[in-house]
Design a protein around this motif. Sequence first.
Motif, PDB file in Angstrom:
ATOM      1  N   GLU A   2       0.844  -1.193   0.000  1.00  0.00           N
ATOM      2  CA  GLU A   2       0.000   0.000   0.000  1.00  0.00           C
ATOM      3  C   GLU A   2       0.877   1.239   0.000  1.00  0.00           C
ATOM      4  O   GLU A   2       1.694   1.448   0.905  1.00  0.00           O
ATOM      5  CB  GLU A   2      -0.902   0.017   1.224  1.00  0.00           C
ATOM      6  CG  GLU A   2      -1.799   1.242   1.277  1.00  0.00           C
ATOM      7  CD  GLU A   2      -2.659   1.295   2.523  1.00  0.00           C
ATOM      8  OE1 GLU A   2      -3.429   2.255   2.660  1.00  0.00           O
ATOM      9  OE2 GLU A   2      -2.540   0.375   3.357  1.00  0.00           O
ATOM     10  N   VAL A   3       0.758   2.067  -1.034  1.00  0.00           N
ATOM     11  CA  VAL A   3       1.519   3.316  -1.116  1.00  0.00           C
ATOM     12  C   VAL A   3       0.768   4.383  -0.318  1.00  0.00           C
ATOM     13  O   VAL A   3      -0.391   4.684  -0.592  1.00  0.00           O
ATOM     14  CB  VAL A   3       1.703   3.754  -2.578  1.00  0.00           C
ATOM     15  CG1 VAL A   3       2.391   5.122  -2.630  1.00  0.00           C
ATOM     16  CG2 VAL A   3       2.513   2.719  -3.353  1.00  0.00           C
ATOM     17  N   ILE A   4       1.461   4.967   0.677  1.00  0.00           N
ATOM     18  CA  ILE A   4       0.804   5.963   1.526  1.00  0.00           C
ATOM     19  C   ILE A   4       1.242   7.387   1.209  1.00  0.00           C
ATOM     20  O   ILE A   4       0.626   8.350   1.666  1.00  0.00           O
ATOM     21  CB  ILE A   4       1.056   5.671   3.017  1.00  0.00           C
ATOM     22  CG1 ILE A   4       2.550   5.811   3.332  1.00  0.00           C
ATOM     23  CG2 ILE A   4       0.550   4.295   3.401  1.00  0.00           C
ATOM     24  CD1 ILE A   4       2.847   5.778   4.819  1.00  0.00           C
ATOM     25  N   PHE A   5       2.313   7.528   0.424  1.00  0.00           N
ATOM     26  CA  PHE A   5       2.770   8.861   0.035  1.00  0.00           C
ATOM     27  C   PHE A   5       3.500   8.750  -1.295  1.00  0.00           C
ATOM     28  O   PHE A   5       4.273   7.825  -1.518  1.00  0.00           O
ATOM     29  CB  PHE A   5       3.721   9.449   1.091  1.00  0.00           C
ATOM     30  CG  PHE A   5       4.405  10.725   0.645  1.00  0.00           C
ATOM     31  CD1 PHE A   5       3.751  11.940   0.723  1.00  0.00           C
ATOM     32  CD2 PHE A   5       5.698  10.697   0.134  1.00  0.00           C
ATOM     33  CE1 PHE A   5       4.379  13.119   0.297  1.00  0.00           C
ATOM     34  CE2 PHE A   5       6.331  11.859  -0.296  1.00  0.00           C
ATOM     35  CZ  PHE A   5       5.663  13.072  -0.197  1.00  0.00           C
ATOM     36  N   MET A   6       3.253   9.733  -2.168  1.00  0.00           N
ATOM     37  CA  MET A   6       3.970   9.769  -3.443  1.00  0.00           C
ATOM     38  C   MET A   6       4.034  11.205  -3.920  1.00  0.00           C
ATOM     39  O   MET A   6       3.081  11.973  -3.751  1.00  0.00           O
ATOM     40  CB  MET A   6       3.282   8.901  -4.489  1.00  0.00           C
ATOM     41  CG  MET A   6       3.985   8.903  -5.860  1.00  0.00           C
ATOM     42  SD  MET A   6       3.168   7.818  -7.056  1.00  0.00           S
ATOM     43  CE  MET A   6       3.560   6.211  -6.374  1.00  0.00           C
ATOM     44  N   ASN A   7       5.158  11.582  -4.474  1.00  0.00           N
ATOM     45  CA  ASN A   7       5.295  12.911  -5.066  1.00  0.00           C
ATOM     46  C   ASN A   7       6.113  12.803  -6.347  1.00  0.00           C
ATOM     47  O   ASN A   7       7.078  12.048  -6.424  1.00  0.00           O
ATOM     48  CB  ASN A   7       5.986  13.874  -4.097  1.00  0.00           C
ATOM     49  CG  ASN A   7       5.735  15.332  -4.466  1.00  0.00           C
ATOM     50  OD1 ASN A   7       5.155  15.635  -5.494  1.00  0.00           O
ATOM     51  ND2 ASN A   7       6.174  16.235  -3.602  1.00  0.00           N
ATOM     52  N   LYS A   8       5.704  13.562  -7.326  1.00  0.00           N
ATOM     53  CA  LYS A   8       6.396  13.583  -8.615  1.00  0.00           C
ATOM     54  C   LYS A   8       7.384  14.728  -8.633  1.00  0.00           C
ATOM     55  O   LYS A   8       7.100  15.835  -8.158  1.00  0.00           O
ATOM     56  CB  LYS A   8       5.369  13.758  -9.736  1.00  0.00           C
ATOM     57  CG  LYS A   8       5.961  13.770 -11.144  1.00  0.00           C
ATOM     58  CD  LYS A   8       4.848  13.936 -12.171  1.00  0.00           C
ATOM     59  CE  LYS A   8       5.410  13.995 -13.590  1.00  0.00           C
ATOM     60  NZ  LYS A   8       4.333  14.191 -14.585  1.00  0.00           N
ATOM     61  N   LEU A   9       8.587  14.481  -9.168  1.00  0.00           N
ATOM     62  CA  LEU A   9       9.615  15.507  -9.293  1.00  0.00           C
ATOM     63  C   LEU A   9      10.120  15.541 -10.725  1.00  0.00           C
ATOM     64  O   LEU A   9      10.012  14.550 -11.451  1.00  0.00           O
ATOM     65  CB  LEU A   9      10.799  15.238  -8.342  1.00  0.00           C
ATOM     66  CG  LEU A   9      10.485  15.186  -6.849  1.00  0.00           C
ATOM     67  CD1 LEU A   9      10.232  13.739  -6.403  1.00  0.00           C
ATOM     68  CD2 LEU A   9      11.603  15.807  -6.021  1.00  0.00           C
ATOM     69  N   SER A  10      10.658  16.675 -11.115  1.00  0.00           N
ATOM     70  CA  SER A  10      11.208  16.790 -12.471  1.00  0.00           C
ATOM     71  C   SER A  10      12.490  17.621 -12.437  1.00  0.00           C
ATOM     72  O   SER A  10      12.686  18.450 -11.547  1.00  0.00           O
ATOM     73  CB  SER A  10      10.195  17.434 -13.425  1.00  0.00           C
ATOM     74  OG  SER A  10       9.943  18.773 -13.043  1.00  0.00           O
ATOM     75  N   ARG A  11      13.341  17.346 -13.416  1.00  0.00           N
ATOM     76  CA  ARG A  11      14.574  18.111 -13.581  1.00  0.00           C
ATOM     77  C   ARG A  11      14.700  18.460 -15.053  1.00  0.00           C
ATOM     78  O   ARG A  11      14.714  17.569 -15.906  1.00  0.00           O
ATOM     79  CB  ARG A  11      15.787  17.304 -13.101  1.00  0.00           C
ATOM     80  CG  ARG A  11      17.112  18.019 -13.301  1.00  0.00           C
ATOM     81  CD  ARG A  11      18.249  17.284 -12.615  1.00  0.00           C
ATOM     82  NE  ARG A  11      18.483  15.949 -13.172  1.00  0.00           N
ATOM     83  CZ  ARG A  11      19.395  15.098 -12.723  1.00  0.00           C
ATOM     84  NH1 ARG A  11      20.148  15.428 -11.683  1.00  0.00           N
ATOM     85  NH2 ARG A  11      19.549  13.917 -13.286  1.00  0.00           N
ATOM     86  N   VAL A  12      14.811  19.745 -15.346  1.00  0.00           N
ATOM     87  CA  VAL A  12      14.846  20.210 -16.730  1.00  0.00           C
ATOM     88  C   VAL A  12      16.290  20.506 -17.124  1.00  0.00           C
ATOM     89  O   VAL A  12      16.989  21.251 -16.440  1.00  0.00           O
ATOM     90  CB  VAL A  12      13.982  21.469 -16.925  1.00  0.00           C
ATOM     91  CG1 VAL A  12      14.054  21.957 -18.371  1.00  0.00           C
ATOM     92  CG2 VAL A  12      12.540  21.180 -16.524  1.00  0.00           C
ATOM     93  N   SER A  13      16.744  19.905 -18.196  1.00  0.00           N
ATOM     94  CA  SER A  13      18.065  20.184 -18.741  1.00  0.00           C
ATOM     95  C   SER A  13      17.894  20.776 -20.134  1.00  0.00           C
ATOM     96  O   SER A  13      16.774  20.949 -20.621  1.00  0.00           O
ATOM     97  CB  SER A  13      18.902  18.898 -18.811  1.00  0.00           C
ATOM     98  OG  SER A  13      18.301  17.969 -19.708  1.00  0.00           O
ATOM     99  N   GLU A  14      19.004  21.079 -20.778  1.00  0.00           N
ATOM    100  CA  GLU A  14      18.931  21.653 -22.129  1.00  0.00           C
ATOM    101  C   GLU A  14      18.342  20.658 -23.124  1.00  0.00           C
ATOM    102  O   GLU A  14      17.712  21.040 -24.106  1.00  0.00           O
ATOM    103  CB  GLU A  14      20.334  22.071 -22.588  1.00  0.00           C
ATOM    104  CG  GLU A  14      20.923  23.211 -21.776  1.00  0.00           C
ATOM    105  CD  GLU A  14      22.293  23.611 -22.276  1.00  0.00           C
ATOM    106  OE1 GLU A  14      22.765  22.973 -23.247  1.00  0.00           O
ATOM    107  OE2 GLU A  14      22.883  24.551 -21.713  1.00  0.00           O
ATOM    108  N   GLN A  15      18.543  19.360 -22.866  1.00  0.00           N
ATOM    109  CA  GLN A  15      18.082  18.345 -23.813  1.00  0.00           C
ATOM    110  C   GLN A  15      16.632  17.934 -23.558  1.00  0.00           C
ATOM    111  O   GLN A  15      15.824  17.840 -24.473  1.00  0.00           O
ATOM    112  CB  GLN A  15      18.987  17.103 -23.742  1.00  0.00           C
ATOM    113  CG  GLN A  15      20.385  17.306 -24.271  1.00  0.00           C
ATOM    114  CD  GLN A  15      21.276  18.046 -23.286  1.00  0.00           C
ATOM    115  OE1 GLN A  15      21.036  17.998 -22.078  1.00  0.00           O
ATOM    116  NE2 GLN A  15      22.287  18.730 -23.798  1.00  0.00           N
ATOM    117  N   ASN A  16      16.296  17.668 -22.283  1.00  0.00           N
ATOM    118  CA  ASN A  16      14.955  17.148 -22.017  1.00  0.00           C
ATOM    119  C   ASN A  16      14.562  17.381 -20.564  1.00  0.00           C
ATOM    120  O   ASN A  16      15.282  18.022 -19.798  1.00  0.00           O
ATOM    121  CB  ASN A  16      14.909  15.647 -22.333  1.00  0.00           C
ATOM    122  CG  ASN A  16      15.941  14.874 -21.516  1.00  0.00           C
ATOM    123  OD1 ASN A  16      16.717  15.450 -20.756  1.00  0.00           O
ATOM    124  ND2 ASN A  16      15.957  13.558 -21.661  1.00  0.00           N
TER     125      ASN A  16
END
Length: 333
Positions: A2-16
């Motif tokens: 059972e997943v009780i916590f989740m967060n999405k993260l992102s990192r932007v570079s010059e390529q993608n």
Amino acid sequence: MEVIFMNKLSRVSEQNEEIAQLWIGEEENIWHLGWSQYEAGDREDTMWYEGTSWEELLHIYRHQLAMQMSEGYRPLMHGLYHENEDVKLRSYAGQRLYCFSELYGNEPLYEELCTWRRQKAASDRKAPYFVATNRLLRLISAFIPHTMDELMQLPGVGESKAAEYGLEWLEMTSGIERSRPFPLDWVYTVLNEEEYESWLYKQKEQKYKQELDKFITRKHVLEGMKEGQTLEAIVTRSGLSRRELIELLEMLDLEGYDTDSLLDVELAVMPEIEQEAVWNAYEELGDTFLKPVLHKVYGGERPEGGSLEQVYERLRMIRIRFRRHVETERNAG
């Protein structure tokens, strides 16, 4: 699970844009902490923690998250550290100066300042950080003050510090050209927000790493005591010195942990009559200082078969029990 916590993260570079998820789950009373990265449709999972301790999971969570954010990842849901915004605003100006000085300092000048500090600390018989902190020397090396007024615009330089060491610092900076002037308002526009935030999270990473290391050390000590290990065995297990371990035992006993199993093992080689003499000395002289107790019990003689360090160890271990006894009587009364 059972997943009780989740967060999405992102990192932007010059390529993608790189996408990742941080998650906490629970299955059959086992906690799981993980990091999932997505690239070209593939998912790569890394398990950061798997065990029964929620407290240990939180220490690892804070450290690993700060590490990822110092590398440029930013969360979709903010407030992961619950920072106090008022505190952040109050420290904004000073933190920016520290950040710039660590990222763009004059390294040769910084090394010269460090050499000066070592020599000054030795001659004044002070610890180096009492003379000047690394951060202060970084500030001087980055902004290169040429006058006493400019020097005193740096955080951490007050009148007493400037009077004591200012002329020596200015002698080292006076012949060095600088590209930007005082006052230092320009720092807040030159330093971009992304590198400043990454620097802030690097500071958090170091802080949470220290807290995690401290937690793991305490865990090793508590497990060692529970298993009935000797002082030397716990020293090997925890990486502490014997002195550091006994200092930690004093703290743990104050916090209510049972230290008797370890004290029993270590004091078993000490004759009862000798232990009683030490106890009586604490009752007569108090437990603040060890040297008067040492002289009261042993006079000018050291007990046979033991070094002075071992004698002090035993005095401190008996003092743990003595202080607990005094506290118990005080609470009962």
